[in-house]
Write a protein that holds these residues in place. Structure first.
Motif, PDB file in Angstrom:
ATOM      1  N   LEU A 116      42.808  32.358  26.286  1.00 29.49           N
ATOM      2  CA  LEU A 116      42.308  33.358  27.264  1.00 29.49           C
ATOM      3  C   LEU A 116      41.701  32.523  28.479  1.00 29.49           C
ATOM      4  O   LEU A 116      41.926  32.703  29.705  1.00 29.49           O
ATOM      5  CB  LEU A 116      41.657  34.511  26.904  1.00 29.49           C
ATOM      6  CG  LEU A 116      41.145  35.590  27.644  1.00 29.49           C
ATOM      7  CD1 LEU A 116      42.169  36.290  28.336  1.00 29.49           C
ATOM      8  CD2 LEU A 116      40.076  36.287  27.046  1.00 29.49           C
ATOM      9  N   GLN A 163      42.931  32.324  32.295  1.00 29.65           N
ATOM     10  CA  GLN A 163      42.360  32.893  33.141  1.00 29.65           C
ATOM     11  C   GLN A 163      41.930  31.878  34.179  1.00 29.65           C
ATOM     12  O   GLN A 163      42.116  32.074  35.569  1.00 29.65           O
ATOM     13  CB  GLN A 163      40.876  33.624  32.548  1.00 29.65           C
ATOM     14  CG  GLN A 163      41.335  34.896  31.776  1.00 29.65           C
ATOM     15  CD  GLN A 163      39.886  35.490  31.382  1.00 29.65           C
ATOM     16  OE1 GLN A 163      38.933  34.744  31.568  1.00 29.65           O
ATOM     17  NE2 GLN A 163      40.068  36.587  31.544  1.00 29.65           N
ATOM     18  N   ALA A 164      41.614  30.771  33.814  1.00 29.85           N
ATOM     19  CA  ALA A 164      41.467  29.797  34.909  1.00 29.85           C
ATOM     20  C   ALA A 164      42.491  29.225  35.534  1.00 29.85           C
ATOM     21  O   ALA A 164      42.503  28.985  36.865  1.00 29.85           O
ATOM     22  CB  ALA A 164      40.855  28.463  34.147  1.00 29.85           C
ATOM     23  N   ALA A 196      43.093  32.007  37.983  1.00 26.06           N
ATOM     24  CA  ALA A 196      42.116  32.174  39.184  1.00 26.06           C
ATOM     25  C   ALA A 196      42.616  31.076  40.291  1.00 26.06           C
ATOM     26  O   ALA A 196      42.340  31.307  41.368  1.00 26.06           O
ATOM     27  CB  ALA A 196      40.872  31.782  38.612  1.00 26.06           C
ATOM     28  N   THR A 222      43.912  31.798  44.236  1.00 21.87           N
ATOM     29  CA  THR A 222      42.968  31.497  45.321  1.00 21.87           C
ATOM     30  C   THR A 222      43.343  29.926  46.000  1.00 21.87           C
ATOM     31  O   THR A 222      42.851  29.701  47.360  1.00 21.87           O
ATOM     32  CB  THR A 222      41.731  31.315  44.712  1.00 21.87           C
ATOM     33  OG1 THR A 222      41.346  30.259  43.777  1.00 21.87           O
ATOM     34  CG2 THR A 222      41.000  32.624  44.480  1.00 21.87           C
ATOM     35  N   PHE A 238      49.622  38.727  45.269  1.00 20.36           N
ATOM     36  CA  PHE A 238      48.450  39.039  44.880  1.00 20.36           C
ATOM     37  C   PHE A 238      47.185  38.213  45.839  1.00 20.36           C
ATOM     38  O   PHE A 238      46.264  38.568  46.219  1.00 20.36           O
ATOM     39  CB  PHE A 238      48.030  38.707  43.601  1.00 20.36           C
ATOM     40  CG  PHE A 238      46.498  38.986  42.880  1.00 20.36           C
ATOM     41  CD1 PHE A 238      46.390  40.280  42.455  1.00 20.36           C
ATOM     42  CD2 PHE A 238      45.514  38.067  42.828  1.00 20.36           C
ATOM     43  CE1 PHE A 238      45.338  40.641  41.896  1.00 20.36           C
ATOM     44  CE2 PHE A 238      44.443  38.542  42.642  1.00 20.36           C
ATOM     45  CZ  PHE A 238      44.104  39.637  42.004  1.00 20.36           C
ATOM     46  N   PRO A 263      38.203  27.239  46.833  1.00 21.53           N
ATOM     47  CA  PRO A 263      38.361  28.348  46.394  1.00 21.53           C
ATOM     48  C   PRO A 263      37.287  29.454  47.136  1.00 21.53           C
ATOM     49  O   PRO A 263      36.401  28.953  47.735  1.00 21.53           O
ATOM     50  CB  PRO A 263      38.232  28.507  44.903  1.00 21.53           C
ATOM     51  CG  PRO A 263      37.220  27.451  44.712  1.00 21.53           C
ATOM     52  CD  PRO A 263      37.409  26.347  45.879  1.00 21.53           C
ATOM     53  N   GLY A 265      35.527  40.563  31.437  1.00 24.97           N
ATOM     54  CA  GLY A 265      36.549  40.104  30.744  1.00 24.97           C
ATOM     55  C   GLY A 265      36.758  38.561  30.726  1.00 24.97           C
ATOM     56  O   GLY A 265      37.816  38.074  30.134  1.00 24.97           O
ATOM     57  N   SER A 266      35.686  38.071  31.416  1.00 23.46           N
ATOM     58  CA  SER A 266      35.885  36.573  31.448  1.00 23.46           C
ATOM     59  C   SER A 266      35.714  35.899  30.015  1.00 23.46           C
ATOM     60  O   SER A 266      34.577  36.324  29.284  1.00 23.46           O
ATOM     61  CB  SER A 266      34.627  35.895  32.294  1.00 23.46           C
ATOM     62  OG  SER A 266      35.368  35.970  33.578  1.00 23.46           O
ATOM     63  N   ALA A 267      36.586  35.068  29.612  1.00 34.41           N
ATOM     64  CA  ALA A 267      36.400  34.242  28.695  1.00 34.41           C
ATOM     65  C   ALA A 267      35.114  33.297  28.407  1.00 34.41           C
ATOM     66  O   ALA A 267      34.341  32.887  27.486  1.00 34.41           O
ATOM     67  CB  ALA A 267      37.369  33.338  28.439  1.00 34.41           C
ATOM     68  N   PHE A 326      38.577  40.668  35.167  1.00 34.22           N
ATOM     69  CA  PHE A 326      37.581  39.406  35.044  1.00 34.22           C
ATOM     70  C   PHE A 326      37.853  39.130  36.651  1.00 34.22           C
ATOM     71  O   PHE A 326      38.747  39.246  37.442  1.00 34.22           O
ATOM     72  CB  PHE A 326      38.229  38.324  34.203  1.00 34.22           C
ATOM     73  CG  PHE A 326      39.562  37.754  34.629  1.00 34.22           C
ATOM     74  CD1 PHE A 326      40.769  38.154  34.454  1.00 34.22           C
ATOM     75  CD2 PHE A 326      39.625  36.445  35.639  1.00 34.22           C
ATOM     76  CE1 PHE A 326      42.009  37.725  34.803  1.00 34.22           C
ATOM     77  CE2 PHE A 326      40.843  35.779  35.752  1.00 34.22           C
ATOM     78  CZ  PHE A 326      42.119  36.280  35.406  1.00 34.22           C
ATOM     79  N   ALA A 380      36.749  32.637  36.698  1.00 37.33           N
ATOM     80  CA  ALA A 380      37.336  31.891  35.645  1.00 37.33           C
ATOM     81  C   ALA A 380      37.157  30.497  36.190  1.00 37.33           C
ATOM     82  O   ALA A 380      37.669  30.210  37.373  1.00 37.33           O
ATOM     83  CB  ALA A 380      38.457  32.272  35.191  1.00 37.33           C
ATOM     84  N   GLY A 381      37.066  29.246  35.129  1.00 36.09           N
ATOM     85  CA  GLY A 381      37.336  28.094  35.607  1.00 36.09           C
ATOM     86  C   GLY A 381      36.534  27.451  36.691  1.00 36.09           C
ATOM     87  O   GLY A 381      37.177  26.608  37.450  1.00 36.09           O
ATOM     88  N   VAL A 401      35.840  29.217  39.243  1.00 40.29           N
ATOM     89  CA  VAL A 401      36.371  29.879  40.490  1.00 40.29           C
ATOM     90  C   VAL A 401      36.039  31.344  40.598  1.00 40.29           C
ATOM     91  O   VAL A 401      36.273  32.137  39.724  1.00 40.29           O
ATOM     92  CB  VAL A 401      38.013  29.778  40.895  1.00 40.29           C
ATOM     93  CG1 VAL A 401      38.641  30.550  41.880  1.00 40.29           C
ATOM     94  CG2 VAL A 401      38.624  28.271  40.768  1.00 40.29           C
ATOM     95  N   SER A 402      35.421  31.752  41.919  1.00 42.02           N
ATOM     96  CA  SER A 402      35.165  33.151  42.086  1.00 42.02           C
ATOM     97  C   SER A 402      36.339  33.700  42.821  1.00 42.02           C
ATOM     98  O   SER A 402      36.526  33.354  43.836  1.00 42.02           O
ATOM     99  CB  SER A 402      33.894  33.115  42.767  1.00 42.02           C
ATOM    100  OG  SER A 402      33.456  34.608  42.506  1.00 42.02           O
ATOM    101  N   ILE A 403      37.007  34.700  42.177  1.00 39.26           N
ATOM    102  CA  ILE A 403      38.515  35.281  42.924  1.00 39.26           C
ATOM    103  C   ILE A 403      38.033  36.039  43.892  1.00 39.26           C
ATOM    104  O   ILE A 403      38.754  36.126  44.963  1.00 39.26           O
ATOM    105  CB  ILE A 403      39.126  36.039  41.602  1.00 39.26           C
ATOM    106  CG1 ILE A 403      39.446  34.903  40.540  1.00 39.26           C
ATOM    107  CG2 ILE A 403      40.495  36.443  42.308  1.00 39.26           C
ATOM    108  CD1 ILE A 403      40.252  35.737  39.566  1.00 39.26           C
ATOM    109  N   GLY A 404      36.810  36.996  43.868  1.00 42.85           N
ATOM    110  CA  GLY A 404      36.412  37.735  44.882  1.00 42.85           C
ATOM    111  C   GLY A 404      37.312  38.954  44.751  1.00 42.85           C
ATOM    112  O   GLY A 404      37.393  39.822  45.712  1.00 42.85           O
ATOM    113  N   ALA A 409      40.774  41.082  38.663  1.00 45.92           N
ATOM    114  CA  ALA A 409      41.993  40.685  38.230  1.00 45.92           C
ATOM    115  C   ALA A 409      42.343  41.206  36.656  1.00 45.92           C
ATOM    116  O   ALA A 409      41.266  41.215  36.064  1.00 45.92           O
ATOM    117  CB  ALA A 409      42.190  39.164  38.145  1.00 45.92           C
TER     118      ALA A 409
END
Ligand code: FE2
Lengths: 173, 290
Positions: A3, A7-8, A11, A15, A35, A73, B87-89, B118, B121-122, B124-127, B130
């Motif tokens: 997961l 997710q990484a 993301a 972005t 998206f 990002p 939901g962030s891992a 979430f 992740a990684g 990064v803040s998606i803003g 998701a």
């Protein structure tokens, strides 16, 4: 893929334009692109909330100016807005747009509980221009006029703001 | 072992009862925006409660916190978070959680909410929210993070179903099952966003009426409703910038018949209409659940 890895990866794809160009997964390219576009549109709306008068003056040009200013990002809405302020310092249409953005940006910088004291000098009477814009006027005829503006927030208190434009009266807001 | 499981089961049941049955009925209200503050106070009797975006009050200056106190003095408030990233891992951001805890402490609300989603992740803040991959691993992660949030905030947490821009890869179940299992694993009430259910159904080609029996209605505590744009290709965009379409009120009616709803909130973020139009939408929601 775990997961955390999924997710990484998502993301980064959402972005970062370069990541999308290199490695968008098969079958999801257009969804991820859509998206990502939605995210840019949201960042534009957020910046327009922090800098409403600047956004109003720029109108449809806001999108193009912002595209050049947005970092990857995303650093957050306030950082996006301040990046636009920095970019507009070389803009000349209208001639006071850079100073108007800087003036609005000072309110954004003062949006925090900490004490703050800032004194700024402008060549254009941007506080007066801002008032006219906020009242719904289209400002096209203002002339340069040396202007001083002061922001002061005592520890834990409300923000106070004063300005003086040469040839006009001192104002407190 | 068996005894411990039974004990845990009883504790979960008690918690569910507390969230779903003992939560006060707040009525029908608005997600607060400063742009309608003056009109809101002029029409106070027609707005039963407010949802406030928690993030707007983090690291906020005194004038913003004074606004919050003013709202709290006149309306019941339910804080709603956008960026806890449950939901962030990689787990929760402790600084963000501390700010949320301080806000909930200040307001003492009947519940607080965030999303089954979430946003980080990684590094990064998606803003933006998701959707999670609909997997058991995502549910376990969510449950772990919810437990951490609960240790910091004792008021009941309810979780919202988000829109899915697309089903994330590796889905092991469909959306109603995922939401039901996620709420069960977390022992949480449901913030049922009816517009999100409809948006996902339209965009993923499902018949929402055919899926009605599969959502966890008894867990519903609060609802969100909103309107959005329809793109040229027929997709629904959850833009919160239009009046809600009729299907939204149909689903609100279904929800109130099937669950013990305690509150309904209209979310309107862009292209703000006259305040009277927002009040008319609240009345329409009241009619839908009557
Ligand atoms: Fe929602």
């Amino acid at each position: 893929m775990t997961l955390a890895e999924t997710q990484a990866e998502l993301a980064r794809l959402f972005t970062m334009r370069a990541a999308r160009g290199q490695q968008a997964p098969d079958g999801l390219t257009s969804e991820i692109e859509r998206f990502a576009k939605g995210l840019i549109a949201k960042r534009r709306l957020d910046v327009a909330k922090w800098l409403p008068l600047t956004a109003k003056v720029l109108g449809p040009a806001l999108g193009a100016q912002l595209r050049e200013a947005l970092a990857e990002p995303p650093p957050g809405a306030r950082a996006d807005a301040l990046a636009l302020v920095a970019r507009l310092q070389t803009a000349r249409e209208p001639p006071w747009i850079g100073e108007l953005a800087a003036y609005e940006g000072e309110f954004l910088r003062a949006w925090a509980p900490q004490a703050r004291l800032a004194l700024r000098f402008y060549r254009w009477p941007v506080p007066r221009i801002a008032e006219r814009l906020a009242a719904g006027e289209a400002v096209i005829d203002d002339a340069p006029s040396p202007t001083l503006a002061l922001w002061a927030r005592p520890p834990g208190g409300w923000l106070r703001h004063w300005w003086w434009a040469y040839g006009g009266q001192a104002r407190s807001v | 072992m068996l005894q411990r499981r039974r004990l845990r089961g009883r504790r979960r049941l008690r918690r569910l009862r507390r969230i779903v049955n003992e939560a006060p009925r707040l009525g029908v209200g608005l997600s607060y925006r400063p742009s309608f503050r003056a009109e809101l106070f002029a029409a106070r009797a027609r707005v039963d409660f407010l949802e406030i975006i928690a993030d707007h009050y983090f690291d906020a200056p005194r004038e913003k916190l004074d606004e919050l106190d003013l709202l709290a003095a006149h309306f019941p408030l339910a804080p709603h978070g956008l960026d806890l990233s449950l939901g962030s891992a990689e787990g929760l951001d402790p600084a963000y959680l501390d700010k949320f805890a301080a806000l909930v402490d200040r307001l003492d609300p009947p519940w607080w909410s965030d999303h089954i989603a979430f946003t980080r992740a990684g590094g990064v803040s998606i803003g933006h929210l998701a959707a999670l991959p609909r997997t058991q691993e995502a549910i376990d992660t969510l449950a772990r993070n919810v437990e951490q949030a609960r240790r910091a905030i004792s008021a009941p947490l309810i979780l919202e179903n988000p829109t899915e821009a697309f089903p994330a890869p590796g889905a092991e179940m469909d959306e109603p099952e995922f939401v039901a299992r996620a709420l069960g694993a977390c022992d949480c009430g449901w913030l049922c966003d009816v517009t999100n259910i409809l948006t996902n159904a339209v965009n993923q080609g499902h018949d929402w009426r055919a899926e009605l029996d599969r959502w966890p209605w008894p867990r519903a505590v609060q609802a969100h409703f909103a309107g959005g744009r329809i793109a040229r290709d027929g997709r629904w965009i959850d833009s919160h910038d239009r009046p809600a379409p009729p299907e939204v009120f149909d689903l609100l009616g279904e929800l109130s018949r099937r669950g013990a709803l305690r509150g309904i909130i209209l979310e309107r973020d862009e292209d703000m209409p006259a305040f009277g139009d927002l009040l008319a939408e609240l009345d329409r929601a009241r009619e839908a659940i009557a």
